[in-house]
Motif scaffolding. Sequence first.
Motif, short mmCIF file in Angstrom:
data_model
loop_
_atom_site.label_atom_id
_atom_site.label_comp_id
_atom_site.label_asym_id
_atom_site.label_seq_id
_atom_site.Cartn_x
_atom_site.Cartn_y
_atom_site.Cartn_z
N ASP A 3 32.71 -15.06 -45.41
CA ASP A 3 33.57 -14.88 -46.73
C ASP A 3 34.93 -15.14 -46.77
O ASP A 3 35.68 -15.27 -47.52
N ALA A 13 37.29 -10.58 -45.15
CA ALA A 13 38.25 -11.00 -46.52
C ALA A 13 37.66 -9.77 -47.22
O ALA A 13 36.41 -9.27 -47.35
N ASN A 14 38.56 -9.13 -47.83
CA ASN A 14 38.35 -8.14 -48.89
C ASN A 14 38.23 -8.72 -50.25
O ASN A 14 38.67 -9.63 -50.74
N GLU A 15 38.04 -7.80 -51.30
CA GLU A 15 37.99 -8.14 -52.56
C GLU A 15 39.37 -8.37 -53.17
O GLU A 15 40.57 -7.95 -52.72
N SER A 16 39.56 -9.37 -54.01
CA SER A 16 40.76 -9.87 -54.47
C SER A 16 41.43 -8.68 -55.11
O SER A 16 40.99 -7.85 -55.74
N ARG A 54 44.58 -12.78 -55.52
CA ARG A 54 44.53 -13.15 -54.29
C ARG A 54 43.43 -12.50 -53.32
O ARG A 54 43.17 -11.37 -53.82
N THR A 55 42.92 -12.91 -52.51
CA THR A 55 42.03 -12.43 -51.47
C THR A 55 43.11 -12.06 -50.30
O THR A 55 43.70 -12.48 -49.78
N VAL A 85 43.65 -18.27 -52.62
CA VAL A 85 42.62 -19.08 -52.25
C VAL A 85 42.93 -20.51 -52.40
O VAL A 85 43.12 -20.92 -53.92
#
Length: 825
Positions: free
Chosen positions: A352, A390-393, A398-399, A476
Motif C-alpha cells: 500500500d 503506509a498509514n491512513e491519510s 496526505r499519506t 500521493v
Amino acid sequence: MLNSNFAVAMTCTQKPESDPQERGGPEVSGAQAADYSAAVANEQVRLLFEHLPSGLAINLLNASILVYAVSGTVDQTTVFAWLAAVVLIVVLRTILMIAYQRAKPQADNLKYWQIAFDCGALAIGVAWGVTGLWATGSGDFVTHMFIGFVLGGMAAGALSTLAINFRTYLLYLLPSLLPFMVSLFVSGTNLHISMGVMVTLFLAGLFVSGKRYNRALTESLSLRYENLGLIKDLKSAIQTAEDANEAKSLFLANMSHEIRTPMNGVIGMTNLLKSSALSNRQRRLIDTVHHSAKSLLTIINDILDLTRIEAGKIELDHSEFLLRECFEDSADLLAGEADRKGLDLTVFIANDVPHYAEGDSGRLRQICVNLIGNAVKFSNEGGISLNVTANESDHDNRTVIEISVSDTGIGIGSDVLSRMQDPFAQEDASISRRFGGTGLGLSITRHLVELMGGTLEITSKKGAGTHVTVTIPFVVGDANHDCDRAACSELDGVRLLVAGIHDVHQEIIRSYLTESGAIVTCVASPPEALTLLRSPERNDKPFAAAIIDHALPSNGGLELCRIIETDEDISGTGVLMLTSLGWKDEADRDGKTAFADTLTKPVRRRELNQAVMRVLNGSRSSSRGSEELIERPVSQRYSGRVLIVEDNPVNEEVARAHIESFGCTTHSVCNGREAIATIENQSFDLIFMDLQMPELDGLAATQKIREIEQSRGGGATPIVALTATAFRHERQACLDAGMNGYISKPFAEHDLEGMLRKFLQTARHAADELDAEDLTGLPSIDQSKPEFAVRLIDTYLQHTLTMLCQLKAGLEEKNADELRRTAHS
C-alpha cells in the motif's frame, strides 16, 4: 529643594564606583584612552550647556523668592542691586548658551567654551555667597535659617547639573556656601556655631556626592565611547565578513561549476550505459555506481549550501518522485558495506506504499542513508531491516509513511538515549574512536524529519540493538493510478518454491510474490526443497520455478541448483539464485551455471517479479560467456528539433544522446554567439541553454534570442537552462532573462524527458492521427535491417507530424498551393 537634599543624603550612602580596570573592563591602548578622554570632555561640555536653561530658571525663581523674603530685614537698595546682578549674570549666561548652540563648536575649541561656562558658574556662586553676608548683618535667626535653607537647596540642586564637570561644580559650590558658613562661626553664639557645623557637614557631603556623581558619569561616558569604538570595530568586522562571505559565495559558485560539470559526465555516462545492452548483474553494478555518484553529489551540495545550513535556512524541494525506489536505492548504497561485515540487510516495502509521492527525494534519501548507515556502522553481526508501511491519510489528504530501521548492534544505554539526537553526541568517547564519525547524523536526520513535518522516535537497549521509527506525511503523486494499472500480475496461480535459511527474506519474497498472484511455499533446507519438488502432487500442479538462496549451509544453494538441473523428474523447474552483492558466480569448467537467473539481496519487488518472469519464459542471464543482454524498456517518443548550447563536450554528448533516444533530432553549438547565429538561420522547437559559456553566456544569449523573435513577430521558442550552479537565485535569473525552465547539472534522463514532455508533442500522438493502411513492406525491411526500419519509422513519424501541422495551417489560411505541396509530400 527638600527632594534635592534627600537625594544628596541617599547619594552619600552609596559605595564608590570601582575603577574600570578593576571591573575587568576592556583594555585599551594609550592612543585610544586619549581619544576616549577627549570625547568624554567634549560630551561633558555639551551636557553642561544642555542642562543650563533649567539652572538659569531656578536661579531667577529662587533669587526672586529670597528678595521678597529678606526685603524687610536687609537694606532694599542692597537687595535690589544684588537681584540686578543675578539677572545680569543669567542674561550673560543665556547669551553664552545661544552662542554655543549656534556655533556648534568642534573638539579643538571646546576648552574655551568650558572656561566661559566655568566663569559663569563662579559668578553665580559668588552672587549667592553674598547672601551669606546678609545673615551676618541681621540678628534675626529666622533670616539666618531661611538663607541657609535657600543656599543649601541651590547647592544640592546644582549637583545634577554642574557636577557633570567636578571643577565647575566646585567653582559654584564653594563661593556659594563658604561665606555663609564663615558668618555662622564668626557670630559666636552657640546656636550659630551649631548651625555652622551642620552647614560644614552638608558641604562635605555635597563635595563627596559631587565627586562620586562625576566619577560615575565619567566612567559611563568612557564606557559609552569604548562601546562605540567596539561597535565601529564590529561594523568593520561585519563588513569584512560580508565581503569574505561574498567572496566565498563567488568561490562556491565557481567551485560548484567545476565540480558539478565532471559529475554530470559521470552520472550522464552511467545513464547512457544503463540504456545499453547489459546483463542483469552488470546493470545492478552500474546502478550502484550511479547511485554512489548521486550520493557524492548530495555531499557536494551540502558543502556548497554550508552558509544556508549554518543560518538555519534549509529549504525543501517539492517535486514528484518514485517513493519506493528512493527507499530501495538508499539500501543499495549500503548493501556492499553490510555484506562485507556479514550483516543480513533486508528491505520490505508494503504493497500500500504509493509508487509516486510529492516532496524532497534527496532529503528523504539522506534520512534513510543516515539511519541505515548508523545501523551498519554499529552492528557487527546479525541483521538490519528497513520496513516501510503506509498509514491512513491525515487531515491534509496526505499519506503518512512509516519508516522503521532495526538492527542487532551495540544499542544505546537509557542514560544517554535522551541526548543522542543532539549534535556531536556519542554514548562515550570510545565510540568515535572505534567507529568514526562526528555524531551529526542523527541530529541532522531529526532536523530534516521535523522540517518535512514528521516525527522520529528511538527505542534501544544497550547490547540489544536499536529501533528507529520515522513517520513523514507525503502527498500521493498523480502517476500512482497508472502504476497500479501497470502492476497487473502475470503470476496469477503460478506455483513457486522459496528455499532459504533467513525467515525474513522468505517472508519478504512470499509477500511480494503473493501480492502478484503467485502461490508460494517456503522451506529452510535443500532436503525439504527436494522433497516438495519430487512430491506426487507435482504431477497435478508442479512448481514452475524455485528461488534458492546461495547462503544455504555447506554451499547447499548451489548444490541444490545442480541437483535440480540433473534430475530428469524436476529439471523442468526454473531456478532463480538469490545472491548477495559480493557473490561471485561459481560456474562449471565449461562456463555453464545451474540456474537460469540471479537476484541480488536486498530484494526489490519489481526486480523479483521481472526475474521470475524471465525464468518462467526460459530466459537465462548471468551465465558466464554468453550472458543474455537486457534492454531497457522503450521510452516515450517525442517529435521536434532541439538545439543544445553547451561548451563542455561531455555534457553535450550526454544531453544529445538522451534527447535523441527520445526520438528528437538535435543540433549542437558550443557558445551563445553560435546559438544566435544558428537561430537567425534555422528554427527549433526547443533549446537547452548552458549558462556559463565563453564569448557569450546563456543569459545574454537568451535575451538576444528573445529580441530576434520579437523583431520577427513570431512565437517564442521554449528555452531551458542547463547550469552547474547549485544556488536557487539562478532560477529567478533564468526566468528574468526570458527562459522557460531550469535543469541543474548533473541532470538525469528523466529531467530532460520532463522538459520534452512539457514543451514538445509526443510522436505517438502523430502516429495515432495517421491512416497508414499499406504496411506490407515493413516486415521485409525489419527482418533485413531492423535498425534501419526503426530509424525509418521514427523519421516518417516526425516528418508526417510536421506535414499534418502544415496541412492544418493551409486549411485555416485557405492556401491552395500550400495544401497541394504538402499533400504531395
